[in-house]
Enzyme design. Sequence first.
Site, PDB file in Angstrom:
ATOM      1  N   GLU A 191      -3.058 -14.275   5.736  1.00 41.83           N
ATOM      2  CA  GLU A 191      -3.235 -12.823   5.817  1.00 41.83           C
ATOM      3  C   GLU A 191      -4.526 -12.393   5.115  1.00 41.83           C
ATOM      4  O   GLU A 191      -4.840 -12.860   4.016  1.00 41.83           O
ATOM      5  CB  GLU A 191      -2.042 -12.148   5.138  1.00 41.83           C
ATOM      6  CG  GLU A 191      -2.138 -10.629   5.036  1.00 41.83           C
ATOM      7  CD  GLU A 191      -1.056 -10.038   4.138  1.00 41.83           C
ATOM      8  OE1 GLU A 191      -0.670  -8.879   4.375  1.00 41.83           O
ATOM      9  OE2 GLU A 191      -0.598 -10.734   3.195  1.00 41.83           O
ATOM     10  N   LYS A 233       1.242  -4.936  10.850  1.00 44.40           N
ATOM     11  CA  LYS A 233       2.247  -5.176   9.819  1.00 44.40           C
ATOM     12  C   LYS A 233       3.129  -3.944   9.614  1.00 44.40           C
ATOM     13  O   LYS A 233       2.646  -2.840   9.365  1.00 44.40           O
ATOM     14  CB  LYS A 233       1.543  -5.549   8.517  1.00 44.40           C
ATOM     15  CG  LYS A 233       2.452  -5.975   7.390  1.00 44.40           C
ATOM     16  CD  LYS A 233       1.594  -6.386   6.184  1.00 44.40           C
ATOM     17  CE  LYS A 233       2.418  -6.817   5.006  1.00 44.40           C
ATOM     18  NZ  LYS A 233       1.557  -7.157   3.836  1.00 44.40           N
ATOM     19  N   CYS A 237       3.651 -11.611   5.550  1.00 46.29           N
ATOM     20  CA  CYS A 237       3.815 -11.513   4.099  1.00 46.29           C
ATOM     21  C   CYS A 237       5.065 -10.739   3.674  1.00 46.29           C
ATOM     22  O   CYS A 237       6.179 -11.231   3.782  1.00 46.29           O
ATOM     23  CB  CYS A 237       2.543 -10.920   3.498  1.00 46.29           C
ATOM     24  SG  CYS A 237       2.339 -11.205   1.718  1.00 46.29           S
TER      25      CYS A 237
END
Length: 269
Positions: free
Chosen positions: A40, A122, A158
Amino acid sequence: MRVHVVQVAYGDDEPVAARVARVADLVRAQRGADLVLLPELWAPTGFSYRRWADAKETVDGPTVAAIAAAAKEIGAVVHAGSIVETVPDDAAPEARGETGRGLWNTSVVVGPDGDVVATYRKIHRFGFGEGEPTLLEAGEDIVTFPLADGTVVGLATCYDLRFPEMFRRLLDAGAQVVLVPAAWPLPRVEAWTLLGRARAIENQFVVVQCNTGGEHGGYPMGGHSQVVSATGEVLAQAGTGEEVLVIDIDVADVAAWRERFPVLADRRL
């Protein structure tokens, strides 16, 4: 399917352009891989968020272009990690997101021909009132895409790991393998490894996690990228520095395990 997990280590002193060139060369070195995964925000840095506005770019910008060229050279599907995505200046107001910031933490996957095959913005923004929640829009869409052999791959990033309901949605969308690039810090690395195993066990799919090493924004990064089978077994795990994991995954094992231990058939909620 041969998977190469490229755990990139870097610091704040490395210029972004130099890092992009270096990581593109790392991808070129992964010849023989079917699928390559990067971390990321490896170009703009995961925790130096004050730099993000200057590092923003469109999906067809220089970072993805460099990785796409490398993917084409080696003939592999490459998850390019994520970028701070912006939209063109002339984009309509509704294209700039709910708050109008027009910035997202966006994962980009390119195919062996160099073309973009999937993007994922995300959904869960980390920062508790700082960083991502104050600077970036939240994504809204669950994203999966098929590989050439029919394998369905899901995308997460994440902090998403802490939200099991998202991974249930990926399961229901047909995911057999989920890719999770991250910039996860060292003090919480045990949660990183544990949550990856939990998401694999409860959904009976393969979880491939790629973290960063080094230190940026004053935060030491945790490394410990890993590949977890649908049974929860850790098939490969990295240390804390720059490292490449090479692992062969038989996706047929996912269906076989689900048939032998049909826990998913007992879902009620």
